[in-house]
Design an enzyme around this catalytic site. Structure first.
Site, PDB file in Angstrom:
ATOM      1  N   ARG A 173      30.480  46.076  28.949  1.00 48.96           N
ATOM      2  CA  ARG A 173      31.305  44.930  28.460  1.00 48.96           C
ATOM      3  C   ARG A 173      30.373  44.385  27.212  1.00 48.96           C
ATOM      4  NH1 ARG A 173      33.097  44.664  33.562  1.00 48.96           N
ATOM      5  NH2 ARG A 173      35.277  45.237  33.554  1.00 48.96           N
ATOM      6  N   ASP A 202      33.346  51.366  30.701  1.00 45.98           N
ATOM      7  CA  ASP A 202      34.354  50.707  31.151  1.00 45.98           C
ATOM      8  C   ASP A 202      35.421  50.571  29.852  1.00 45.98           C
ATOM      9  OD1 ASP A 202      35.904  48.227  32.510  1.00 45.98           O
ATOM     10  OD2 ASP A 202      34.079  48.473  33.926  1.00 45.98           O
ATOM     11  N   HIS A 276      39.513  51.482  34.429  1.00 44.52           N
ATOM     12  CA  HIS A 276      38.532  50.953  33.655  1.00 44.52           C
ATOM     13  C   HIS A 276      38.171  51.955  32.687  1.00 44.52           C
ATOM     14  CE1 HIS A 276      37.898  47.045  35.404  1.00 44.52           C
ATOM     15  NE2 HIS A 276      37.996  47.591  36.783  1.00 44.52           N
ATOM     16  N   ASP A 350      37.442  51.300  41.083  1.00 47.91           N
ATOM     17  CA  ASP A 350      37.948  49.932  41.655  1.00 47.91           C
ATOM     18  C   ASP A 350      38.998  49.618  40.540  1.00 47.91           C
ATOM     19  OD1 ASP A 350      35.987  49.919  39.345  1.00 47.91           O
ATOM     20  OD2 ASP A 350      35.969  47.645  39.260  1.00 47.91           O
ATOM     21  N   GLU A 351      39.918  48.659  41.040  1.00 55.52           N
ATOM     22  CA  GLU A 351      40.951  47.936  40.089  1.00 55.52           C
ATOM     23  C   GLU A 351      41.922  48.869  39.248  1.00 55.52           C
ATOM     24  OE1 GLU A 351      38.677  43.770  39.789  1.00 55.52           O
ATOM     25  OE2 GLU A 351      38.513  45.020  37.949  1.00 55.52           O
ATOM     26  N   TRP A 417      32.450  45.514  47.784  1.00 59.62           N
ATOM     27  CA  TRP A 417      32.437  44.386  46.924  1.00 59.62           C
ATOM     28  C   TRP A 417      33.581  43.114  47.621  1.00 59.62           C
ATOM     29  CZ3 TRP A 417      36.479  42.581  43.436  1.00 59.62           C
ATOM     30  CH2 TRP A 417      37.467  43.537  43.397  1.00 59.62           C
ATOM     31  N   TYR A 455      27.763  38.109  43.408  1.00 59.68           N
ATOM     32  CA  TYR A 455      28.322  38.181  41.860  1.00 59.68           C
ATOM     33  C   TYR A 455      27.587  37.320  41.101  1.00 59.68           C
ATOM     34  CZ  TYR A 455      31.704  42.047  42.502  1.00 59.68           C
ATOM     35  OH  TYR A 455      32.089  43.431  42.535  1.00 59.68           O
ATOM     36  N   ASP A 457      27.647  37.189  37.739  1.00 61.12           N
ATOM     37  CA  ASP A 457      28.316  36.684  36.574  1.00 61.12           C
ATOM     38  C   ASP A 457      28.945  35.315  37.053  1.00 61.12           C
ATOM     39  OD1 ASP A 457      29.844  38.369  38.550  1.00 61.12           O
ATOM     40  OD2 ASP A 457      31.379  38.074  37.039  1.00 61.12           O
ATOM     41  N   TRP A 504      27.987  41.493  35.986  1.00 64.49           N
ATOM     42  CA  TRP A 504      29.071  42.190  35.140  1.00 64.49           C
ATOM     43  C   TRP A 504      29.003  41.103  33.781  1.00 64.49           C
ATOM     44  CZ3 TRP A 504      31.247  46.363  36.755  1.00 64.49           C
ATOM     45  CH2 TRP A 504      31.500  46.568  38.057  1.00 64.49           C
ATOM     46  N   THR A 505      29.163  41.350  32.757  1.00 59.17           N
ATOM     47  CA  THR A 505      28.798  40.743  31.511  1.00 59.17           C
ATOM     48  C   THR A 505      29.846  40.634  30.466  1.00 59.17           C
ATOM     49  OG1 THR A 505      28.449  43.033  30.385  1.00 59.17           O
ATOM     50  CG2 THR A 505      26.470  41.975  31.636  1.00 59.17           C
ATOM     51  N   GLU A 506      31.154  40.424  30.998  1.00 55.56           N
ATOM     52  CA  GLU A 506      32.340  39.919  29.948  1.00 55.56           C
ATOM     53  C   GLU A 506      31.991  38.809  29.412  1.00 55.56           C
ATOM     54  OE1 GLU A 506      34.544  41.740  33.778  1.00 55.56           O
ATOM     55  OE2 GLU A 506      32.835  40.902  33.313  1.00 55.56           O
TER      56      GLU A 506
END
Length: 655
Positions: A173, A202, A276, A350-351, A417, A455, A457, A504-506
């Site tokens: 990210r 990602d 992703h 994931d996702e 998670w 988490y 973030d 996570w670094t969004e």
């Protein structure tokens, strides 16, 4: 009467000893057993460290040599003559089964220091504990004057509860340099965290050089720069330069892997597929089911999914019905397997929003051919083929807990998670309440990383004090985490390898913010995974965290002081009114407040009971004190924000 006086004198002497212990010994993570003895070890100006010739042993000794010599200016040398050494690092001639491979005994006397362990890793961790016994100035990178270099005399026996003690760093990210990753490893290792999960790919960037697929970094590593609220950005125009990003060459990777190995840190690489994968598809559009038509290139933080309906707006999935995808993954995994010696490769999973799979004729044909009934079974088909690729390269396959849905690959390990409490095995493709529990019951290895506890973030103070994220996670909640899920039998518990925190670094644009979001919550993760669960004590942990803050101040490592920020709790009293309760996370603090727009100190009203908002007030300002000293940040809470949280009809005086 004399006996009474002697008793009282002895009682207060004991209090002094305990107080002295508190002041002198503040180790994180808390060792298994600490016994304070009499006196101090005074570091001589000529220090000799005894160490055998073994290279693995010398790593710990050399690092101790550097850490002691730089701030003190003393001469610190290595010797193989144990008789002349004041600090000795020794491997046990007969294995101490209590210590396992990472445990150690540390003995500090007025004249000598001895660290003994079964393996080099144990000596390294003993060194980390020893350094925490010296004054905070030992962390300095320059010569320090007028410091008394002493350590309290102690006997310590210590070993970890779990073998997997990790942090995940997302460099996709936002990209962080090789040297920043090294620094992150340094800070981890000081607190006996031994696993760096490196999230390398990602939607926002592909960060690892794959020589057989050069476009992955030529195209996939670069995006249009944006700052602000990630997830809300407008799509870049075609003429905007893609100058944001970066990647690690394979030589960079090798360098970082060796750097981590020297500090007894393993690196788990992650390539996140099949979802992703926008950056990969930007480089090779034919890998998606839509052929790149519904791909917008490497994203900068614009919205690409509807999280309310779990619908993909743009196609960021690799196509499971495309044989070229498996050839692509064979090349990627093959090169990664050569770079990372760790036994696992994390392949995401994931996702995966399956919108474009559902409309794909190729996927429909695959389902008919392979007798797949649901999209979850399609992803399971993909995962099982991917596991074979990973295993063909001599590695083990790991994925996020979604890989349980539709059926787990035969040998897959699960990183859980979604939830930390008891759950059931997967059925009919339904979401898993706790993937870790489900996987352990199926006989698969598990690493616990539940959102509600680890988490990093997530916001760690009130939302008006932090870059906005959709959830909060305060330090005391992280500290309450037990990596061993409830409800597992003894035979199932053996599959729980340990736990890790995920960053996570969004919303994290620079490395200083990485530090701020990691610490002190990673102290709690270190203790959750290393120390005995039954020894946890929140007040004592706070004391030790504050001692680490002093060390971080010297080392100029940024950390969050959020544990001193009070929580604002709304108590609704009617349709148009409410009270505000202020609750401290740290015990023993006082809160002072104002409603008149001035900045309170300890001469202002002290909070003692829930507050009613005065008519016409627009700001509630609060600050925490310990005794006569301010310790928290000044917080300015808009009354309009409180009204919004209370969900009351707006009072007439608020415009």
């Amino acid at each position: 009467m004399k006996k009474t006086v002697l008793f009282i004198a002895s009682f207060f002497a004991c209090l002094i000893v305990f107080a002295q212990t508190d002041a002198d010994i503040a180790i994180v993570p808390q060792p298994v057993k600490v016994t304070k003895t009499t006196g101090y070890f005074m570091l001589p100006q000529n220090v000799t460290i005894n160490i055998a010739k073994t290279t693995a042993l010398k790593q710990a000794a050399v690092q101790l040599q550097q850490r002691l010599s730089v701030p003190t200016g003393y001469k610190v040398s290595l010797t193989e003559n144990a008789a002349t050494a004041v600090i000795k690092l020794e491997l046990n001639k007969t294995e101490d089964k209590q210590l396992s491979s990472e445990g150690y005994h540390l003995s500090v006397t007025p004249k000598t220091i001895l660290i003994k362990a079964n393996q080099p890793a144990g000596l390294f961790y003993g060194v980390q504990t020893l350094l925490q016994l010296f004054p905070p100035e030992i962390e300095d990178s320059v010569l320090v004057s007028k410091t008394e270099w002493k350590a309290p005399c102690v006997e310590i026996t210590d070993y970890p509860r779990f073998g997997w003690r990790g942090l995940m760093l997302d460099v996709s990210r936002h990209f962080f340099t090789k040297n920043e990753v090294k620094d992150y490893i340094d800070q981890m290792a000081k607190y006996k965290l031994n696993l760096l999960h490196w999230h390398l790919t990602d939607d926002e960037g592909w960060r690892i050089e794959i020589k057989s697929l050069p476009k992955l970094t030529e195209v996939g590593a670069w995006s249009v720069p944006r700052v602000g609220q990630f997830g809300t950005f407008a799509a870049p125009s075609p003429d905007e330069p893609k100058t944001n990003g970066g990647f690690y060459t394979q030589d960079d990777i090798k360098e970082v892997v060796q750097y981590a190995k020297d500090r007894f840190v393993n690196i788990l690489p992650e390539v996140d597929v099949p979802g992703h994968s926008m950056a990969a598809i930007a480089a090779y559009p034919e890998l998606s089911c839509s052929g790149g038509v519904k791909n917008i290139g490497v994203t900068s933080g614009e919205s690409i999914k509807d999280w309310g309906t779990h619908t993909a707006i743009y196609d960021d999935n690799l196509c499971p019905a495309n044989e070229n995808v498996y050839e692509f993954l064979d090349k990627v995994v093959g090169e990664i397997a050569q770079l990372f010696p760790f036994e696992y490769i994390h392949m995401g999973g994931d996702e995966t929003f399956k919108t474009f799979w559902e409309s794909s004729d190729a996927v429909k044909a695959l389902m008919q051919k392979e007798h797949l009934k649901t999209m979850e079974e399609v992803q399971s088909y993909f995962s099982k083929r991917l596991e074979k690729i990973v295993e063909s390269k001599g590695k083990k396959f790991m994925g996020w807990d979604e890989i349980l849905e539709g059926g787990l690959a035969p040998n897959a390990a699960v990183m859980s998670w979604r939830g930390a409490h008891d759950g059931n095995a997967p059925a009919n493709g339904q979401p898993i309440p706790n993937g870790g529990v489900a996987a352990a019951r199926l006989g698969h290895n598990v690493v616990m990383s539940p959102t509600e506890f680890v988490y990093l973030d997530y916001m760690q103070s009130d939302r008006i004090m932090e870059p906005h994220v959709y959830a909060s996670l305060r330090l005391n909640k992280v500290y309450s985490f037990d990596p061993m899920p409830a409800g597992l039998t003894a035979s199932e518990q053996k599959y729980v390898l340990g736990a890790q925190g995920n960053l996570w670094t969004e919303q994290i644009y620079n490395y200083r913010q990485v530090e701020y979001m990691t610490w002190p919550r990673a102290f709690a993760i270190a203790e959750d995974t290393w120390s005995p669960n039954e020894s946890k004590n929140w007040d004592d942990f706070v004391r030790r965290v504050e001692a680490q803050f002093k060390r971080f101040n010297v080392a100029e490592v940024k950390y969050a002081p959020s544990m001193y920020d009070p929580q604002f709790i709304i108590n609704k009293t009617s349709d148009t009114s409410f009270t505000v309760e202020l609750k401290n996370e740290v015990n023993g603090l006082d809160i002072y407040y104002s409603f008149d727009n001035s900045y309170p100190d300890r001469f202002y009203p002290k909070y003692t009971q829930p507050l009613t908002i005065p008519k016409e007030a627009t700001q509630l300002k609060v600050i925490t004190y310990r005794g006569m000293q301010p310790i928290g940040r000044m917080i300015s809470m808009p009354v309009s924000e409180l009204v919004e949280r209370a969900k009351v009809k707006k009072p007439y005086w608020i415009k």
